[in-house]
Design a protein around this motif. Structure first.
Motif, short mmCIF file in Angstrom:
data_model
loop_
_atom_site.label_atom_id
_atom_site.label_comp_id
_atom_site.label_asym_id
_atom_site.label_seq_id
_atom_site.Cartn_x
_atom_site.Cartn_y
_atom_site.Cartn_z
N UNK A 2 41.13 42.86 39.88
CA UNK A 2 40.12 42.60 38.86
C UNK A 2 39.28 43.83 38.61
N UNK A 3 38.64 43.85 37.48
CA UNK A 3 37.78 44.97 37.12
C UNK A 3 36.64 45.16 38.09
N UNK A 4 36.13 44.06 38.61
CA UNK A 4 35.02 44.12 39.56
C UNK A 4 35.48 44.79 40.86
N UNK A 5 36.69 44.43 41.33
CA UNK A 5 37.23 45.04 42.54
C UNK A 5 37.43 46.54 42.35
N UNK A 6 37.92 46.92 41.18
CA UNK A 6 38.12 48.34 40.88
C UNK A 6 36.79 49.09 40.92
N UNK A 45 42.16 49.58 50.33
CA UNK A 45 41.89 48.37 49.54
C UNK A 45 42.59 48.45 48.18
N UNK A 46 42.51 49.59 47.55
CA UNK A 46 43.15 49.77 46.25
C UNK A 46 44.66 49.61 46.36
N UNK A 47 45.24 50.20 47.40
CA UNK A 47 46.68 50.09 47.60
C UNK A 47 47.09 48.64 47.82
N UNK A 48 46.32 47.91 48.61
CA UNK A 48 46.61 46.50 48.84
C UNK A 48 46.53 45.68 47.57
N UNK A 49 45.53 45.96 46.77
CA UNK A 49 45.39 45.24 45.50
C UNK A 49 46.55 45.58 44.56
N UNK A 50 47.00 46.83 44.56
CA UNK A 50 48.13 47.22 43.71
C UNK A 50 49.41 46.51 44.13
N UNK A 51 49.60 46.33 45.43
CA UNK A 51 50.77 45.60 45.91
C UNK A 51 50.70 44.15 45.45
#
Length: 57
Positions: A2-6, A45-51
């Protein structure tokens, strides 16, 4: 992701870079290491979200 996570990850990364820079400038190795840790955490965290995003599509 999500945009908020980014935004949260980008803010955490920026804060980590700032801590690292201040640590280098002042010679505070602990602060420098903490900044590096924050950046690494943000990247993971970003890598996990991308997966997760890859498996959604």
């Amino acid at each position: 992701m999500s945009g908020i996570d980014k935004l949260k990850n980008a803010a955490e990364d920026a804060a980590g870079k700032a801590k690292e820079a201040v640590g280098k400038t002042t010679g505070d190795r602990d602060l420098e290491a903490e900044g590096n840790k924050d950046q690494t955490k943000s990247s993971l965290k970003s890598a996990g979200e991308n997966v997760k995003d890859a498996f959604k599509n």
